[in-house]
Motif scaffolding. Structure first.
Motif, short mmCIF file in Angstrom:
data_model
loop_
_atom_site.label_atom_id
_atom_site.label_comp_id
_atom_site.label_asym_id
_atom_site.label_seq_id
_atom_site.Cartn_x
_atom_site.Cartn_y
_atom_site.Cartn_z
N TYR A 114 0.71 -1.43 -0.02
CA TYR A 114 -0.06 -0.04 -0.07
C TYR A 114 0.82 1.20 0.06
CZ TYR A 114 -4.21 -2.47 0.67
OH TYR A 114 -5.24 -3.41 0.63
N ILE A 115 0.64 2.17 -0.88
CA ILE A 115 1.34 3.23 -1.25
C ILE A 115 0.54 4.63 -0.82
CG2 ILE A 115 2.79 4.46 -2.80
CD1 ILE A 115 4.25 2.06 -2.07
N PHE A 116 0.89 5.46 -0.10
CA PHE A 116 0.36 6.69 0.34
C PHE A 116 1.20 7.77 -0.29
CE2 PHE A 116 -2.84 5.29 3.38
CZ PHE A 116 -2.27 3.86 3.62
N VAL A 117 0.68 8.77 -1.31
CA VAL A 117 1.25 9.71 -2.07
C VAL A 117 0.57 11.03 -2.19
CG1 VAL A 117 3.03 8.34 -3.46
CG2 VAL A 117 0.69 8.62 -4.41
N PRO A 118 1.09 12.03 -2.17
CA PRO A 118 0.34 13.09 -2.68
C PRO A 118 -0.08 13.33 -4.13
CG PRO A 118 2.76 13.79 -2.43
CD PRO A 118 2.56 12.28 -1.84
N ALA A 119 -1.22 13.90 -4.27
CA ALA A 119 -1.74 13.54 -5.85
C ALA A 119 -0.62 14.46 -6.76
CB ALA A 119 -3.12 14.17 -5.90
N THR A 120 0.12 15.34 -6.25
CA THR A 120 1.01 15.89 -7.16
C THR A 120 2.06 14.91 -7.72
OG1 THR A 120 2.04 16.81 -5.09
CG2 THR A 120 0.65 18.23 -6.14
N ILE A 121 2.19 13.63 -7.42
CA ILE A 121 3.49 12.80 -7.66
C ILE A 121 3.67 12.98 -9.16
CG2 ILE A 121 1.60 10.94 -7.79
CD1 ILE A 121 4.05 8.96 -6.85
N PRO A 122 4.99 13.27 -9.39
CA PRO A 122 5.25 13.36 -10.86
C PRO A 122 5.01 12.06 -11.67
CG PRO A 122 7.14 14.23 -9.52
CD PRO A 122 6.07 13.29 -8.58
N GLY A 123 4.82 12.13 -13.08
CA GLY A 123 4.45 10.86 -13.83
C GLY A 123 5.11 9.76 -13.78
N GLY A 124 6.55 9.85 -13.99
CA GLY A 124 7.27 8.82 -13.87
C GLY A 124 7.05 7.77 -12.82
N LYS A 125 6.93 8.50 -11.45
CA LYS A 125 7.10 7.68 -10.39
C LYS A 125 5.59 6.81 -10.24
CE LYS A 125 10.18 11.07 -8.48
NZ LYS A 125 10.66 11.94 -7.49
N LEU A 126 4.68 7.70 -10.56
CA LEU A 126 3.28 7.19 -10.69
C LEU A 126 3.21 5.97 -11.63
CD1 LEU A 126 0.30 7.33 -9.51
CD2 LEU A 126 -0.27 8.81 -11.57
N ALA A 127 3.85 6.00 -12.74
CA ALA A 127 3.90 5.11 -13.88
C ALA A 127 4.39 3.58 -13.05
CB ALA A 127 4.43 5.30 -15.15
N GLN A 128 5.38 4.03 -12.39
CA GLN A 128 6.28 2.77 -11.83
C GLN A 128 5.44 1.95 -10.80
OE1 GLN A 128 9.44 4.90 -10.65
NE2 GLN A 128 10.73 3.96 -11.79
N LEU A 129 4.40 2.80 -10.08
CA LEU A 129 3.62 2.39 -9.15
C LEU A 129 2.46 1.52 -9.81
CD1 LEU A 129 3.30 5.13 -6.68
CD2 LEU A 129 4.25 2.82 -6.17
N VAL A 130 1.91 2.19 -10.94
CA VAL A 130 0.75 1.52 -11.55
C VAL A 130 1.26 0.35 -12.44
CG1 VAL A 130 -0.67 1.80 -13.69
CG2 VAL A 130 -0.31 3.96 -12.05
N ALA A 131 2.42 0.31 -13.06
CA ALA A 131 2.81 -0.91 -13.72
C ALA A 131 3.15 -1.92 -12.66
CB ALA A 131 4.27 -0.76 -14.28
N ALA A 132 3.75 -1.61 -11.37
CA ALA A 132 3.93 -2.54 -10.47
C ALA A 132 2.75 -3.20 -9.83
CB ALA A 132 5.02 -2.20 -9.26
N GLY A 133 1.67 -2.76 -9.86
CA GLY A 133 0.32 -3.06 -9.47
C GLY A 133 0.23 -2.97 -7.97
N ALA A 134 0.81 -1.90 -7.30
CA ALA A 134 0.74 -1.46 -5.90
C ALA A 134 -0.68 -1.04 -5.88
CB ALA A 134 1.83 -0.66 -5.75
N LYS A 135 -1.01 -0.84 -4.42
CA LYS A 135 -2.25 -0.52 -4.07
C LYS A 135 -2.00 1.11 -3.78
CE LYS A 135 -4.47 -4.36 -3.51
NZ LYS A 135 -5.75 -4.92 -4.19
N ILE A 136 -2.32 1.97 -4.68
CA ILE A 136 -2.18 3.51 -4.42
C ILE A 136 -3.39 4.26 -4.05
CG2 ILE A 136 -1.31 5.42 -5.83
CD1 ILE A 136 -0.90 3.48 -8.28
N ILE A 137 -2.84 4.78 -2.84
CA ILE A 137 -3.82 6.03 -2.35
C ILE A 137 -3.14 7.23 -2.43
CG2 ILE A 137 -4.93 6.61 -0.13
CD1 ILE A 137 -3.56 3.17 0.09
N SER A 138 -3.71 7.86 -3.58
CA SER A 138 -3.19 9.25 -3.96
C SER A 138 -4.11 10.16 -3.73
CB SER A 138 -3.27 9.31 -5.31
OG SER A 138 -2.96 10.49 -5.90
N ILE A 139 -3.54 11.00 -2.63
CA ILE A 139 -4.48 11.95 -1.75
C ILE A 139 -4.09 13.45 -2.08
CG2 ILE A 139 -4.89 12.44 0.52
CD1 ILE A 139 -3.42 9.83 1.44
#
Lengths: 409, 409
Positions: free
Chosen positions: B152-177
């Protein structure tokens, strides 16, 4: 560096290397791509190679099997990329993944660019150029940056953001053209050669394949000279597939392995020209087709290294397969989700291919398979396409998320 | 793994390691961050360390100086990043650049994540979480992907695209706040601990600094135990700077070097809280400020590891500096343009700092300087901001470009 001569892939004419010689003057730039030939019997006796090579070595450890000497400050940081090994992944008992996305510019192209930079410096050029779908460009831009070379880059205007960013940061001279890669290639060649710049276009410069072949060397060294049954890699212009076939074959000629892996080249269904040429059989004749795929790195309709690719592939005994864009995109997530290896579309295509060949029964679960992942997913994050779907929560929503069960995300 | 105990950075209370223990119960999560203490006299005699360590080794080679054993398939591909050496770059005669952007997820955070993943598995957790500005998140997402851990990953919704893409690809549970990193941190801690998930928040988990200290180890090993005069690194929460101080200090305690480099922490002018706390002097007291900088990785207003950072820094004899966003952005292009090292904004901040300190006369051209580049530029390509300025040419324009002089691009 090793002693060598150049030989036309089509007519067999031999050439002594000289400045400005890129292809056979009898056969032209596509039919007459040159290959670098060494005296393998002499090389075989030159060293106890298994004592020379190390699983952690960089490209520099292969200098005596390459047509160039290394002289820059960054040579010893090129190559030496990870060979991951997993048990029971993707239906394969012994699964290997060679990941060249962990490298200076994040792609396999670094192996070729470092050869080009050293060769250009050795031959006294002040300027170097290439045409590229993106990876060769960003690789050359970053790898030439610390040298005195001026760098001109010709790319289609559709180049993905990550690759363009690398070029911008490196300060390369960027000629972004509203056209296909195939036409950008023609433009670059005409302008570059007219201006007497050094040509880093893999498909015409015979030395670049030599850099790329070190990927094959590394697989064998890092796997302790155990030879996988299959090695799968994406195919665009055809140089990488040629380089794998040549690299494996050279280790065989040096007596370091007793067989070579069967090489499988995967293309996108919308850009499968090399496959089509190969399947038509001898004599191999270049054709030009429209190209359309999400995998920008292999979006090539006029593959420049097709004759070499088909010839080497025939000798290797491997063949070509194609996969759909949907299969490629699904493979990105499966690869990252099960191994942590985040690939750009072309880099994930080999996994899509593996799944197809397992389904067809061509590859069996007991076979040793190596996937060659040629580029980092960070190069083209838009290809993932799911980014805007990520839900954004307010603080209140986030706090409430896990009051019940935990799988709501 | 080594024998160790935990000690409160503020009150000195000693703790025996146990599952679920992250900070001193007397001093709380910020004042009471724990540090891992080893018996250095015993460790000194344990091995002839210089024979154990190799310049090409991964983090695994330091296992006997770490509080965890390695057990995953990817451990030996973490760490072992390049230490580039250049003569006469940026006004420095002997310039070193440690580039952790060439790594599994493209940032320094891999050194911490691999410790967390191994520790979580060792302690029998089924779930792991972290709050992150982006790099720790994408690192954990990719490094836990091949294990059975749910992430489970908690990030600010302003996270840059590359870092978000890595999370999406890895299939992590993303809580973008839709909030700051600082508040995402609080939310993660409350939810994660309540659900008994393993906490991979560097600032509270004492083991993660231990992974990060291996960056300091590697600089010394790769530089053949020659100690640079200065080592400069960007500072957000304060854990990386602490880890460098501790790593250098431990090699000194083990008798491997006769001094330690002076460590300089660079913050963005708009997010310089650790610097402010340090400059107010002892007793160090955490403060909370607004944070605003283009360098997302160090956009922290409530630094959680500030007490440890200030304490270690005082012991090291180093200090903090700040640079403007303009200086950081200029440094990205200068770094890539002169060395080929493409850094994200926080990764380029050390170069901006070096230039400032050269100008001030604090650092001199004859000093040996090591810049720690903590993240790859591909992580945040939008930060470059110049991408849309790249001119696109028509085919006709491209052909005409070089008819006259060649420098028109």
């Amino acid at each position: 560096m090793a002693e060598y001569y150049l030989e036309c892939i089509t007519c067999g004419r031999k050439y002594k290397p000289e400045k400005g010689l890129y292809w056979c003057s009898d056969c032209g730039s596509i039919m007459g791509t040159l290959q670098v030939i060494y005296d393998y019997e002499s090389l075989k006796k030159l060293e106890d190679w298994k004592k020379v090579f190390s699983p952690k070595g960089s490209i520099v450890q292969f200098e005596k099997l390459l047509p160039v000497g290394f002289s820059t400050d960054i040579d010893r940081f090129i190559g030496g990329t990870p060979l991951f090994k997993f048990r029971n992944k993707f239906g394969i008992k012994d699964m290997m993944i060679k990941f060249d996305g962990i490298s200076m510019s994040g792609s396999y192209k670094d192996r070729a660019s470092i050869i080009a930079v050293n060769k250009a410096l050795e031959e006294g050029y002040d300027t170097i150029f290439c045409a590229s779908t993106g990876n060769a460009a960003s690789s050359l831009g970053l790898l030439s940056a610390h040298t005195a070379l001026e760098t001109y880059i010709f790319v289609p205007a559709t180049i993905p953001g990550g690759k363009l960013a690398q070029l911008v940061a490196a300060g390369a001279k960027i000629i972004s053209i509203e056209t296909t890669y195939d036409q950008a290639f023609d433009i670059s060649l005409e302008i570059g050669l007219r201006n007497n710049w050094y040509c880093r276009n893999s498909a015409v410069n015979p030395y670049l394949l030599e850099g790329k072949k070190t990927g094959a060397y590394e697989i064998l060294v890092q796997n302790k000279y155990e030879v996988p049954d299959y090695c799968i890699v994406a195919v665009g212009d055809g140089t990488v597939i040629s380089s794998l076939c040549k690299g494996f074959s050279e280790f065989y000629k040096l007596g370091l392995v007793e067989k070579t892996p069967k090489v499988i080249g995967v293309q996108a269904e919308g850009a499968a020209t090399v496959k089509h040429v190969f399947e038509k059989g001898r004599p191999f004749k270049p054709i030009i087709e429209d190209a359309d795929t999400v995998a920008d790195s292999i979006c090539v309709g006029n593959p420049r290294d097709v004759i070499k690719a088909c010839s080497f592939m025939e000798e290797n005994g491997g063949y070509f397969e194609s996969v759909s864009d949907e299969e490629i995109l699904a493979a990105i997530a499966q690869l990252a989700g099960e191994t942590g290896v985040f690939a750009e579309p072309a880099g994930a295509a080999p996994l899509a291919c593996l799944k197809k060949l397992l389904f067809k029964g061509v590859i069996n679960p007991g076979d040793d398979v190596c996937l060659m992942v040629t580029g980092n997913g960070l190069k083209d994050v838009d290809a993932l396409g799911k980014m805007s779907d990520i839900r954004k929560y307010t603080v209140e929503e986030a706090y409430k998320l896990f009051e019940g069960v935990k799988n709501e995300v």
